[in-house]
Design a protein around this motif. Sequence first.
Motif, PDB file in Angstrom:
ATOM      1  N   THR A   1       0.831  -1.204   0.000  1.00 25.02           N
ATOM      2  CA  THR A   1       0.000   0.000   0.000  1.00 25.02           C
ATOM      3  C   THR A   1       0.865   1.253   0.000  1.00 25.02           C
ATOM      4  N   LEU A   2       0.463   2.238  -0.785  1.00 24.40           N
ATOM      5  CA  LEU A   2       1.043   3.577  -0.730  1.00 24.40           C
ATOM      6  C   LEU A   2      -0.067   4.508  -0.268  1.00 24.40           C
ATOM      7  N   ASP A   3       0.149   5.144   0.868  1.00 24.44           N
ATOM      8  CA  ASP A   3      -0.893   5.971   1.494  1.00 24.44           C
ATOM      9  C   ASP A   3      -0.491   7.438   1.471  1.00 24.44           C
ATOM     10  N   ILE A   4      -1.374   8.276   0.924  1.00 21.84           N
ATOM     11  CA  ILE A   4      -1.156   9.723   0.898  1.00 21.84           C
ATOM     12  C   ILE A   4      -2.224  10.349   1.779  1.00 21.84           C
ATOM     13  N   SER A   5      -1.812  10.899   2.914  1.00 20.21           N
ATOM     14  CA  SER A   5      -2.792  11.455   3.857  1.00 20.21           C
ATOM     15  C   SER A   5      -2.337  12.821   4.336  1.00 20.21           C
ATOM     16  N   SER A   6      -3.293  13.676   4.540  1.00 16.88           N
ATOM     17  CA  SER A   6      -3.024  14.983   5.139  1.00 16.88           C
ATOM     18  C   SER A   6      -4.365  15.618   5.471  1.00 16.88           C
ATOM     19  N   ARG A   7      -4.354  16.551   6.392  1.00 15.71           N
ATOM     20  CA  ARG A   7      -5.604  17.208   6.798  1.00 15.71           C
ATOM     21  C   ARG A   7      -6.020  18.278   5.803  1.00 15.71           C
TER      22      ARG A   7
ATOM     23  N   ASN B   1     -13.992   3.866  -3.572  1.00  9.45           N
ATOM     24  CA  ASN B   1     -14.131   4.579  -2.309  1.00  9.45           C
ATOM     25  C   ASN B   1     -14.127   3.574  -1.173  1.00  9.45           C
ATOM     26  N   TRP B   2     -13.603   3.988  -0.024  1.00 10.76           N
ATOM     27  CA  TRP B   2     -13.516   3.093   1.122  1.00 10.76           C
ATOM     28  C   TRP B   2     -14.890   2.793   1.736  1.00 10.76           C
TER      29      TRP B   2
ATOM     30  N   THR C   1      -4.403  -0.099  -8.134  1.00  7.42           N
ATOM     31  CA  THR C   1      -5.760  -0.001  -7.614  1.00  7.42           C
ATOM     32  C   THR C   1      -5.834   1.231  -6.715  1.00  7.42           C
ATOM     33  N   VAL C   2      -6.909   2.003  -6.821  1.00  9.02           N
ATOM     34  CA  VAL C   2      -7.021   3.271  -6.093  1.00  9.02           C
ATOM     35  C   VAL C   2      -8.271   3.258  -5.216  1.00  9.02           C
ATOM     36  N   PHE C   3      -8.078   3.599  -3.927  1.00  7.03           N
ATOM     37  CA  PHE C   3      -9.189   3.797  -3.000  1.00  7.03           C
ATOM     38  C   PHE C   3      -9.023   5.165  -2.338  1.00  7.03           C
ATOM     39  N   ASP C   4     -10.034   5.984  -2.453  1.00 13.62           N
ATOM     40  CA  ASP C   4      -9.983   7.358  -1.946  1.00 13.62           C
ATOM     41  C   ASP C   4     -10.811   7.480  -0.671  1.00 13.62           C
ATOM     42  N   GLU C   5     -10.447   8.463   0.182  1.00 20.22           N
ATOM     43  CA  GLU C   5     -11.229   8.879   1.344  1.00 20.22           C
ATOM     44  C   GLU C   5     -11.337   7.799   2.428  1.00 20.22           C
ATOM     45  N   THR C   6     -10.259   7.613   3.174  1.00 16.71           N
ATOM     46  CA  THR C   6     -10.303   6.670   4.297  1.00 16.71           C
ATOM     47  C   THR C   6     -11.356   7.076   5.320  1.00 16.71           C
ATOM     48  N   MET C   7     -11.631   8.375   5.445  1.00 14.96           N
ATOM     49  CA  MET C   7     -12.602   8.822   6.435  1.00 14.96           C
ATOM     50  C   MET C   7     -14.027   8.392   6.085  1.00 14.96           C
ATOM     51  N   ALA C   8     -14.238   7.913   4.847  1.00 13.04           N
ATOM     52  CA  ALA C   8     -15.578   7.481   4.452  1.00 13.04           C
ATOM     53  C   ALA C   8     -15.895   6.082   4.950  1.00 13.04           C
ATOM     54  N   VAL C   9     -14.895   5.373   5.466  1.00 13.27           N
ATOM     55  CA  VAL C   9     -15.117   3.990   5.885  1.00 13.27           C
ATOM     56  C   VAL C   9     -16.112   3.950   7.049  1.00 13.27           C
ATOM     57  N   THR C  10     -16.995   2.968   7.010  1.00 16.27           N
ATOM     58  CA  THR C  10     -18.007   2.856   8.065  1.00 16.27           C
ATOM     59  C   THR C  10     -17.529   2.017   9.242  1.00 16.27           C
ATOM     60  N   ASP C  11     -16.467   1.251   9.042  1.00 16.40           N
ATOM     61  CA  ASP C  11     -15.935   0.393  10.097  1.00 16.40           C
ATOM     62  C   ASP C  11     -14.419   0.386   9.989  1.00 16.40           C
ATOM     63  N   ASP C  12     -13.740   0.915  11.025  1.00 18.37           N
ATOM     64  CA  ASP C  12     -12.281   1.006  10.979  1.00 18.37           C
ATOM     65  C   ASP C  12     -11.632  -0.350  10.728  1.00 18.37           C
ATOM     66  N   SER C  13     -12.240  -1.419  11.189  1.00 16.91           N
ATOM     67  CA  SER C  13     -11.636  -2.739  11.040  1.00 16.91           C
ATOM     68  C   SER C  13     -11.554  -3.164   9.577  1.00 16.91           C
ATOM     69  N   LEU C  14     -12.357  -2.539   8.702  1.00 13.25           N
ATOM     70  CA  LEU C  14     -12.312  -2.868   7.281  1.00 13.25           C
ATOM     71  C   LEU C  14     -10.944  -2.524   6.700  1.00 13.25           C
TER      72      LEU C  14
ATOM     73  N   ILE D   1      -0.512  -2.595  -6.504  1.00 14.07           N
ATOM     74  CA  ILE D   1      -0.132  -1.583  -5.513  1.00 14.07           C
ATOM     75  C   ILE D   1      -1.406  -0.803  -5.209  1.00 14.07           C
ATOM     76  N   LEU D   2      -1.781  -0.792  -3.935  1.00 15.77           N
ATOM     77  CA  LEU D   2      -2.990  -0.089  -3.512  1.00 15.77           C
ATOM     78  C   LEU D   2      -2.617   1.342  -3.153  1.00 15.77           C
ATOM     79  N   LEU D   3      -3.181   2.289  -3.874  1.00 16.79           N
ATOM     80  CA  LEU D   3      -2.942   3.710  -3.624  1.00 16.79           C
ATOM     81  C   LEU D   3      -4.150   4.253  -2.868  1.00 16.79           C
ATOM     82  N   SER D   4      -3.916   4.726  -1.649  1.00 16.87           N
ATOM     83  CA  SER D   4      -4.994   5.176  -0.775  1.00 16.87           C
ATOM     84  C   SER D   4      -4.753   6.617  -0.356  1.00 16.87           C
ATOM     85  N   SER D   5      -5.850   7.323  -0.034  1.00 15.26           N
ATOM     86  CA  SER D   5      -5.716   8.694   0.464  1.00 15.26           C
ATOM     87  C   SER D   5      -6.815   8.967   1.466  1.00 15.26           C
ATOM     88  N   GLY D   6      -6.627  10.016   2.241  1.00 20.90           N
ATOM     89  CA  GLY D   6      -7.623  10.437   3.211  1.00 20.90           C
ATOM     90  C   GLY D   6      -7.014  11.395   4.208  1.00 20.90           C
ATOM     91  N   GLU D   7      -7.855  11.938   5.067  1.00 23.27           N
ATOM     92  CA  GLU D   7      -7.359  12.860   6.088  1.00 23.27           C
ATOM     93  C   GLU D   7      -6.631  12.113   7.197  1.00 23.27           C
TER      94      GLU D   7
END
Length: 945
Positions: A590-596, A624-625, A644-657, A687-693
Motif C-alpha cells: 500500500t502507498l498511502d497519501i494522507s493529510s488534513r 471509495n472506502w 488499484t485506487v481507493f480514496d477517502e479513508t474517512m468514508a469507511v463505516t468500520d475502521d476494522s475494514l 499496488i494499492l494507492l490510498s488517500s484520506g485525512e
Amino acid sequence: MTSTTLRDAARDLHNAGLCVLPVKADGSKAAAVSSWTPYKTHRSTPEEHDRWFAPGRTVGIAVVYGGVSGGVEMIEFEGLAVREGVLDEVTEVMEASGLGDIWAAIRTGWATESPSGGVHYRVRVEGAPVPPNTKLAQRPAREDEYTPEERQRLAERPNSRILRVLIETRGEGGYGLTEPSGGTVHATGRPYVRIAGGPSTIPVLDADTMGAVREVCRMMDRVPRPEAPRTAPRPAPPRSDGTMRPGDDFEARADWTDILRGIFRPLHTRGSETYWGWDDGVGGVKATTGRDEQDRLFVFTTGSEFLAEVPYSKFGAYALLHHGGDHKAAAKELARQNYGSRRPVAAGVPRPTPGAEQPGAAETPAAEQGGQAAAAEASGREGFDYSSFDLPASVRTPFDYRVTDRGVEVLSTSGENWLRVTFAPLVITATFEDPEGDQYVELSWIDRSLGRPRHISRIVSRETAKRGRKLIETLGSAGLPAVEGDARAVEKWLAEFESANVGRIPSEQLARWLGWQDDGTFVSSPQDGIKVDTPFEEQRGPARAHARKGKLDGWRDTIGQLAPFPVPRVAVAAALAAPLLKPLGLNSFTLDISSRSTKGKTTALQCALSVWADPSEHASAMSNWRTTLYAIEKRLNLVRGILTVFDETMAVTDDSLIDEVLYQLPMNHGKARSGGAFGNMLPWETILLSSGERPALSFTTSQGAAARILGTTVAPFGDDGGAAAAAAREGVLANHGHAGPEFIQYILSGLAQPNGQDKLKEHHRRLVDEFRGGGDMTNRRAPMVAVLALAETLACGIGLLPYEPLTHDLWRGLFTAHNPTDNRPEMALDVLREYVAGHSHELYSASRAAMGDRPPYTGWLGALSVDKAGVTEVALLPERVRRVLAEAGYSLDAVVGSWVDAQYLKTLKSQRPAHLVPRRFDGARAKCLAFTPEGIAFGDQAEEQ
C-alpha cells in the motif's frame, strides 16, 4: 552456412536472440519437453540445449516465435502454394505495390525449404507485438485431394467446408521447425534445408510495413465468401418488357476506376485480377477486383469505408460511398443520371460518371427506381441477416433450421412443421480460449422486454453451453429467450450453428482479468483487442474504465507539470511500478497519501490512475472506502500488475475494514470462505494507492502493518500548488490510458531479451541496497521504495516521464527515514496527555466529591485516585478516549494493544478485556483505561488545580 549438428544450430540460434525448443522425432511436430509453455516468455538456456541436443539424441530443433525471440515472426508458404504459383504471384504484387525491396530483403534474409516443398521466411518486427499464428490465405480443397477422414466428414456433414492452407504465419505463442532437422522429425522423412541467409541476417521491419506484407498475402485467399444483400444485392428478376433497372445497368457499364476514384488507384493487373492501393500511393496493396466472375471488390484494410474482406458489387459500393448504403436512394439517383432504359443497352454504349449532373435525364417511376433495393430486401428475408450481431456475411443457418425475428425454429422429423427452439434470435457470436486453455463461447440474443429490441451478450464456458439446463439456469436472469423444457433443443441448436460456421465465427483470446496473464502476456485494457470478461458483475465497470482517451503526448505534457511536486510523482511512479511486482517477485503493498489539507490528494490519485484508466468521477476505476470487504476483494481481484485506487479513508463505516485490507493485501489473495464458495481466496497483484485525512496506519491494530505500507503526510501540491493541481486534473481527464500500455511494452521487450528478468532484478537489488538503513523498519520498506524508484527511473529513461528522476535522498526523506507515523501509539498517547492536562477539571476525585463539585456539562472524563504509596492514577472512560483520539485522526483499537505492551495501562487477568479495569467514582462503577505513571503522570499540584 548451415550448422552441421543440432547443438551447433542451437548455439547459432541462441546467439541470434532466438528461443530454441526440441521437437519429437515421430512426425508429430510436438515439443520434446513436458511443457513448452514457459518458453513462450523465457528463452531456453545453453545448459538446456546441451541436454536436449546431446550426441545420440534423435530430435528436431524449432524456434519459438514472438516476443521471447525478440519479435521474430515466420511467414510460411506451403508446398502447395509454391507449386501453384502463389509465391510468384505474391512477388509480382509486392514489386508492383512498392514493396519489392522489402520482399527481396525478406526472401534473402533467412529462408528455409520445408520437407513438403514450402518456404519459411523470418522477419523481426519492431514497434508492436507480433500477432499470434494466423492463416493468411487458403483455398477449397479439390475432390481428388480429400483424405479418407475428410471424405467421412463430408458424408456425415455434407455442408462441411474442406480447406487447404496456402500461407500462414507463426507468431506470438507459436513455434516452427527449422534446419538441420530431418529424418523422422517430419512425416515425409525429408530434411529442412536452408536456402538463403541465416539467423544473423533476419531483416527488421516496422510493424506498419509488416502489416502491409501480410495484407498482400491475405489477398491470395481463394475461399469463396457469401455475399450479403447490403454489400452485393442480388439481381432482381428481369422485367417482362426486357428493359433494365438502374442498378443492373450500372453493374454492367460502370468501371471500378471511376467508382473508387479518390479512395483507391490500380497498382497491378494479373490476368483478370486488379490490385489496388490508396489513392495517395502510401501503404501498398489494399484491395482487389476481378478475382471472381462477378468482378467483386474485396478490401483488406479496416481504414476505408468498406468492410474488410466482404465482397462488394459495383452497385453496392456506389450505394455505400454516395448514399450511406441506401440502395433505394442510390437507384433513384442512377435513374436520374440516365442509368436504366426502356430497352436493353448495347455493349459499348458510353455511360455517365456516377455523381455527375445529368441535365435532361429521363424520369423513372419510383417503383422502378427502387426495384433493386426491393430485391435486396427480399433476398434478406430468405436467410437471417447475422450482420446485426456483427458476424461476418459468410455466417449461415444450419440445414433444417431457420432464424427469424420471432426466434429459432427447427424442422420437424416429418418435415411438415417448424418447431420453436427459442423465443428470439440466439447465436454464438464468438469463441474464446483463455491463457490456461479453457474454452468459452459468447452467446448473443435480441431482447424486447423493455419494449424495444436490444442486443444482449454473455460469455459462458463451453461446458455450460453444451448443457442446456445449466445454460438456461445460468443465463435465465439475463433474459435468455428459452425455457427449461426446450433445453435439449437449445444445446443442439448451438452445437449445429457453431459446426456449420467453423472458420466464420470469430475466435479470440479471452482474459478474465487485467494485467499479467498466465501465458506471460499482459492485457492493459479491453481495447487491447483481447476480450475481457470478468467473473463478477461488479468488475465490469472498472474494467471498462481502463480505456484510452486523448493522446500520449498530451498526457506527457500534463505530467511534466508535476516536476516540482514529489508526492504526485511518487503516485505516478506507483502506477508504473505495479507491473514490476511479478517479474521482481514482490508482494502487493500500500502507498498511502494522507493529510488534513485539501491540497490535491484526490488529484494526485487521478494523475496516477490516468496511467492506466479514466480517472474521472463518473468512471468506475477509482473506488471509495465506503464499501464492504468482499467488494474490495473483488475490485482487487480485477488486476494482476495494475494500480488499484481507493480514496477517502474517512468514508469507511468500520475502521476494522481498512485494518483487514492492509493485513490481507500483501498475501496477494482474499480471505478463505467456508465451503470453497465462489469468491474464495480471490487472487490479485497490485499496488494499492490510498488517500484520506487520516493515515491508513491509524486504522490498523497489526504491529507489522507499518512494514507493509509506505505513507506520507506531505501535502501533494504544497501550499501554493492549487493552480498546478487544477491544470493536472484537467490534463489527465482529457488524456489517459496511454502511458501504462506504452510502459508495459517496454518492460515486455526487456524481459524478452537474454537474461532480461535477471537484469531487472539486479537493478532493483542495487536500489534496495541503496535504500537500506540502520533501522529494521527502513530495511523492510526498502524493496517497496526501490520498486517505485526503479519504475520512475525506467520511465524517465525512455522519455515516458518528461523530467529527471527523484534523487535518492528525496526518496529516503519521504519513506525510508524515521517516519512519525511509525510511532502512532506514542503520538496518540501524546494527544491524550495534552487533552487530560487541559481538561483536568473533568476528572472526578475524592477532593472534588468533598467539595460537592457537580459533574461538568460534558460528563466526567474519568477519575483520579491515590494509592498507598501516594502515586496518582489517571483512569479514563474508554468512549471519551475514543472520541478524543478520533478527532485527532487516531483509532483507539489501533493503539491500545501497543499501550498494553508498553505497560502504559494497568491490566487485570480476571477482566475481559484485561486492559479495562473497574473503577468507582461519583457513586458509580465503570470499566476504565487505568494508566500507569509511565502512561499519564499526574502530580499533587495538578490535582489541586
